[in-house]
Design an enzyme around this catalytic site. Structure first.
Site, PDB file in Angstrom:
ATOM      1  N   CYS A   1      -2.275  11.436  10.446  1.00 44.99           N
ATOM      2  CA  CYS A   1      -1.289  12.256   9.717  1.00 44.99           C
ATOM      3  C   CYS A   1      -1.451  13.756  10.002  1.00 44.99           C
ATOM      4  CB  CYS A   1      -1.402  11.986   8.215  1.00 44.99           C
ATOM      5  SG  CYS A   1      -3.081  11.762   7.629  1.00 44.99           S
TER       6      CYS A   1
ATOM      7  N   HIS B   1      -0.128  17.184   3.138  1.00 49.42           N
ATOM      8  CA  HIS B   1      -1.263  17.832   3.803  1.00 49.42           C
ATOM      9  C   HIS B   1      -0.860  19.250   4.219  1.00 49.42           C
ATOM     10  CE1 HIS B   1      -3.293  14.112   3.743  1.00 49.42           C
ATOM     11  NE2 HIS B   1      -3.355  13.814   5.027  1.00 49.42           N
TER      12      HIS B   1
ATOM     13  N   ASN C   1       2.221  13.715   4.049  1.00 44.49           N
ATOM     14  CA  ASN C   1       1.369  12.871   4.898  1.00 44.49           C
ATOM     15  C   ASN C   1       1.794  11.412   4.906  1.00 44.49           C
ATOM     16  OD1 ASN C   1       0.276  13.457   2.155  1.00 44.49           O
ATOM     17  ND2 ASN C   1      -1.000  11.685   2.614  1.00 44.49           N
TER      18      ASN C   1
ATOM     19  N   GLY D   1       0.818  -1.226   0.000  1.00 42.30           N
ATOM     20  CA  GLY D   1       0.000   0.000   0.000  1.00 42.30           C
ATOM     21  C   GLY D   1       0.843   1.264   0.000  1.00 42.30           C
TER      22      GLY D   1
ATOM     23  N   VAL E   1       1.355   3.586   2.391  1.00 45.81           N
ATOM     24  CA  VAL E   1       2.195   3.770   3.578  1.00 45.81           C
ATOM     25  C   VAL E   1       3.251   2.667   3.640  1.00 45.81           C
ATOM     26  CG1 VAL E   1       2.201   3.843   6.109  1.00 45.81           C
ATOM     27  CG2 VAL E   1       0.360   4.975   4.834  1.00 45.81           C
TER      28      VAL E   1
ATOM     29  N   SER F   1      -3.587  11.052  -1.360  1.00 42.21           N
ATOM     30  CA  SER F   1      -2.800   9.871  -0.978  1.00 42.21           C
ATOM     31  C   SER F   1      -3.122   9.443   0.453  1.00 42.21           C
ATOM     32  CB  SER F   1      -1.303  10.142  -1.119  1.00 42.21           C
ATOM     33  OG  SER F   1      -0.924  11.193  -0.260  1.00 42.21           O
ATOM     34  N   GLY F   2      -3.670  10.346   1.247  1.00 39.02           N
ATOM     35  CA  GLY F   2      -4.079  10.013   2.610  1.00 39.02           C
ATOM     36  C   GLY F   2      -5.244   9.046   2.646  1.00 39.02           C
TER      37      GLY F   2
HETATM   38  N1  LIG Z   1      -2.051   7.405   3.627  1.00 31.96           N
HETATM   39  C1  LIG Z   1      -1.811   8.213   4.666  1.00 31.96           C
HETATM   40  O1  LIG Z   1      -1.489   9.411   4.547  1.00 31.96           O
HETATM   41  C2  LIG Z   1      -1.937   7.667   6.031  1.00 31.96           C
HETATM   42  C3  LIG Z   1      -1.490   8.433   7.073  1.00 31.96           C
HETATM   43  C4  LIG Z   1      -1.593   7.950   8.351  1.00 31.96           C
HETATM   44  C5  LIG Z   1      -2.140   6.712   8.554  1.00 31.96           C
HETATM   45  N2  LIG Z   1      -2.587   5.974   7.510  1.00 31.96           N
HETATM   46  C6  LIG Z   1      -3.157   4.661   7.783  1.00 31.96           C
HETATM   47  O2  LIG Z   1      -2.277   3.647   7.295  1.00 31.96           O
HETATM   48  C7  LIG Z   1      -3.028   2.505   6.903  1.00 31.96           C
HETATM   49  C8  LIG Z   1      -2.684   2.147   5.466  1.00 31.96           C
HETATM   50  O3  LIG Z   1      -3.069   3.221   4.618  1.00 31.96           O
HETATM   51  P1  LIG Z   1      -2.631   3.277   3.082  1.00 31.96           P
HETATM   52  O4  LIG Z   1      -2.922   4.645   2.675  1.00 31.96           O
HETATM   53  O5  LIG Z   1      -1.265   2.729   2.879  1.00 31.96           O
HETATM   54  O6  LIG Z   1      -3.695   2.250   2.416  1.00 31.96           O
HETATM   55  P2  LIG Z   1      -3.609   1.484   1.019  1.00 31.96           P
HETATM   56  O7  LIG Z   1      -2.711   2.189   0.076  1.00 31.96           O
HETATM   57  O8  LIG Z   1      -5.010   1.224   0.617  1.00 31.96           O
HETATM   58  O9  LIG Z   1      -2.908   0.065   1.378  1.00 31.96           O
HETATM   59  C9  LIG Z   1      -3.551  -0.901   2.172  1.00 31.96           C
HETATM   60  C10 LIG Z   1      -2.611  -2.063   2.442  1.00 31.96           C
HETATM   61  O10 LIG Z   1      -3.288  -3.003   3.293  1.00 31.96           O
HETATM   62  C11 LIG Z   1      -3.236  -4.291   2.693  1.00 31.96           C
HETATM   63  N3  LIG Z   1      -4.423  -5.077   2.991  1.00 31.96           N
HETATM   64  C12 LIG Z   1      -5.710  -4.765   2.730  1.00 31.96           C
HETATM   65  N4  LIG Z   1      -6.522  -5.790   3.088  1.00 31.96           N
HETATM   66  C13 LIG Z   1      -5.717  -6.752   3.580  1.00 31.96           C
HETATM   67  C14 LIG Z   1      -5.935  -8.053   4.092  1.00 31.96           C
HETATM   68  N5  LIG Z   1      -7.171  -8.582   4.180  1.00 31.96           N
HETATM   69  N6  LIG Z   1      -4.884  -8.789   4.508  1.00 31.96           N
HETATM   70  C15 LIG Z   1      -3.626  -8.278   4.419  1.00 31.96           C
HETATM   71  N7  LIG Z   1      -3.338  -7.052   3.929  1.00 31.96           N
HETATM   72  C16 LIG Z   1      -4.379  -6.309   3.519  1.00 31.96           C
HETATM   73  C17 LIG Z   1      -3.164  -4.022   1.209  1.00 31.96           C
HETATM   74  O11 LIG Z   1      -2.669  -5.170   0.550  1.00 31.96           O
HETATM   75  P3  LIG Z   1      -3.134  -5.535  -0.969  1.00 31.96           P
HETATM   76  O12 LIG Z   1      -2.433  -4.539  -1.849  1.00 31.96           O
HETATM   77  O13 LIG Z   1      -2.638  -6.924  -1.095  1.00 31.96           O
HETATM   78  O14 LIG Z   1      -4.624  -5.410  -0.993  1.00 31.96           O
HETATM   79  C18 LIG Z   1      -2.204  -2.828   1.175  1.00 31.96           C
HETATM   80  O15 LIG Z   1      -0.890  -3.300   1.297  1.00 31.96           O
HETATM   81  C19 LIG Z   1      -4.489   2.887   7.146  1.00 31.96           C
HETATM   82  O16 LIG Z   1      -4.868   2.466   8.436  1.00 31.96           O
HETATM   83  C20 LIG Z   1      -4.465   4.386   7.089  1.00 31.96           C
HETATM   84  O17 LIG Z   1      -5.533   4.970   7.793  1.00 31.96           O
HETATM   85  C21 LIG Z   1      -2.490   6.412   6.256  1.00 31.96           C
END
Ligand SMILES: NC(=O)c1ccc[n+]([C@@H]2O[C@H](COP(=O)([O-])OP(=O)(O)OC[C@H]3O[C@@H](n4cnc5c(N)ncnc54)[C@H](OP(=O)(O)O)[C@@H]3O)[C@@H](O)[C@H]2O)c1
Length: 330
Positions: free
Chosen positions: A125, A237, A310, A10, A12, A155-156
């Protein structure tokens, strides 16, 4: 010492891999884990190709520190099981407000890591970049109230949401129909004053996270009211923050304090282009502060503009910094 990343494919997760690649942290193995959709795919890390493992079959005892970046549902289900075998640092909101779970920004409250019980929460974030600026100001002048409006990048909302902005922008320019999927309305050439679910008072969960997490990290007495807005920016952000102090302040001293704030840099030239935009903060570890000025309606308040990547300080970088703090204690 071994590391693991759950959600490695993903937004992050990938940033966390990049940071570990560049860092001087010494560890032996890195395990990459995601859903069965990504299992078997390979990611390059330090001259090696690492194969992504399926979470369902992953053995948590392989790494001493495991960074979760896979959302709240995965954290809820898997982090408590993992915590008997590894220290979990979780990016999701699931554990953040639980009483015995430390919520940590290493420059602000590293002492919260003492006596952890193998699960540590990474703050939201928008909260992280805000408390970096607030902490040294609170130490000097005691903050009474904060009014913040955010301008949050797509991207968040994860990698699919980021791709949706690109697709919508292309479709808009090609005069094709736009059907929102990850957002409630069109995000390209627009903005949306809504992030996460609504609560009964009309605030969104993202706004309440900023209020509650700031209190937990910094000081329960600080009042915070937030409006969180999604904007068509890829990464970075931005926040417009009004800060009211208990006592009078000197603006010169405020600028000095902010310029010395750990993890921050002031760019504030009071002329065309003399401030930071999210595009300039992308891929940068620093949180930037611009537009520092007196609040001309309140002698005890100031306005500032804070910008940070972020995915870096707002997520991946902060978790790696937490891991570094833990490694000093192990
Ligand atoms: N993006 C930001 O700015 C930010 C900031 C702070 C916190 N966060 C938090 O960080 C976390 C990840 O965010 P993200 O933006 O990186 O999300 P993302 O791009 O949608 O990535 C999600 C990740 O989780 C994996 N995943 C989903 N379902 C799964 C399952 N059933 N079993 C195992 N792995 C699974 C996905 O794997 P697959 O690719 O195999 O589906 C992918 O690697 C969230 O809790 C988010 O709230 C994000």
């Amino acid at each position: 010492m071994n590391f693991a990343i759950i959600g490695a494919s993903g937004n992050v997760g990938r940033k966390t891999i990049e940071i570990l690649e560049k860092s001087k942290i010494s560890f032996k193995e890195l395990y990459l884990v995601a859903s069965k959709k990504s299992a078997g795919k390979k990611i390059k890390f330090r001259e090696k190709e690492i194969e992504i493992e399926n979470l369902e079959n992953y053995d948590f005892s392989k790494a001493q520190i495991t960074i979760f970046a896979a959302g709240s549902q995965i954290a809820k289900e898997w982090a408590p099981k993992a915590a008997s075998k590894t220290i979990v640092i979780d990016n999701s909101s699931f554990f953040r407000m639980q009483k015995n779970i430390p919520l940590v920004v290493p420059e602000v409250n590293p002492e919260a890591l003492n006596n952890h019980r193998n699960i540590i929460a990474n703050p939201n974030c928008s909260t992280i970049q805000m408390v970096l600026a607030l902490k040294p100001l609170h130490d000097e002048y005691k903050i009474k109230r904060v009014i913040v409006s955010t301008y949050q990048a797509v991207s968040g909302a994860g990698k699919e949401a980021m791709d949706e902005l690109f697709d919508q922008a292309k479709n808009f320019l090609d005069k094709k129909k736009i059907v929102p999927k990850n957002f409630t309305k069109q995000i390209a050439f627009n903005l949306i004053p809504h992030i996460d679910l609504f609560d009964k008072d009309g605030y969104t969960k993202e706004e309440l996270k900023m209020t509650n997490e700031t209190k937990k990290i910094l000081d329960n007495k600080i009042e915070v009211t937030a409006t969180c807005v999604r904007v068509p920016v890829k990464s970075g952000h931005s926040e417009s923050i009004n800060i009211e102090f208990e006592k009078s302040y000197s603006l010169k001293n405020i600028i000095k304090i902010l310029d010395n704030a750990s993890g921050c840099k002031v760019i504030d030239d009071r002329k065309d282009g003399g401030y930071i935009t999210p595009l300039e903060a992308e891929n940068d570890y620093t949180t930037y502060i611009s537009r520092i000025r007196n609040d001309n309606s309140n002698a005890k308040a100031i306005n500032i503009w804070v910008v940070s990547d972020n995915l870096l300080k707002g997520a991946a970088l902060n978790t790696v910094q937490i891991a570094e703090c833990l490694m000093k204690k192990i």
